[in-house]
Each structure stands twice: as C-alpha cells, then as structure tokens.
Motif scaffolding. Structure first.
Motif: not given
Length: 105
Positions: A32-43
């Motif tokens: 969940a934290m890896q997915d969160y980081a990936k989405k935040r970097i993209k955002k």
C-alpha cells in the motif's frame, strides 16, 4: 556516467507466511505504501526519464528493520510507518535532496 533516474526507489514487498520465523515487509503494509508513493510522485509530475522511479523489490534482507525502502543512487535505507513518513521521504529527500535522518536505518 549519469544515472537514468535522479532517484530510483525500491520498496521491499517480500511476503513470508504468518508462521515464518522472520517478519516480512508485505505483512507490514509495504504494498500500500509503495502504491501510495508511486501515485504521489506521478501527481507531483516527477515520474519519467530523468526524474523519480518507484519500484517493487523482492526481499532486501533487512526484514527485522522493516518495512524498508532504499533510495538510489545514494543508497540511503529507510523504514516507515505510514503515508506521512512516505510524504516526508518524498518531500525532503527526493524533492529537496535532504535525507530524513529520523527514518534512516
């Protein structure tokens, strides 16, 4: 030689069974934290060539200190608890170039 990415972040997502003698990052919310980081970097518009890449990794063998991630090219290891820790790593280390000492292992 210049690195392909400014920062390359690997999240350990190794999963061991509930009866395993060692802990595993996946059982501590790493996916969940890896997915969160990936989405935040993209955002933030920081994904892509020359920027920041967030990747999944198998066992990084720091199980007792987990969950863990490592940032390259610096080779800085972190542990984290929640999204606010991930935000701090992104904002401080990945954006401003200032490692987060309180989360380093």
């Amino acid at each position: 030689m210049e690195s392909y990415y400014k920062h390359h972040v690997f999240f350990c997502l190794n999963e061991r069974g509930a009866d395993a003698p060692r802990p595993s990052c996946a059982r501590q919310g790493a996916e969940a934290m890896q997915d969160y980081a990936k989405k935040r970097i993209k955002k933030l518009g920081l994904s892509g060539k020359g920027e920041i890449r967030i990747n999944k990794a198998g066992c990084l063998d720091r199980c007792e200190e987990g969950p863990v991630l490592v940032v390259y090219p610096e080779g800085v290891w972190y542990t984290y608890v929640d999204e606010s820790d991930i935000d701090e790593i992104i904002d401080s280390h990945l954006v401003r170039g200032e490692p987060v000492e309180r989360l380093m292992i």
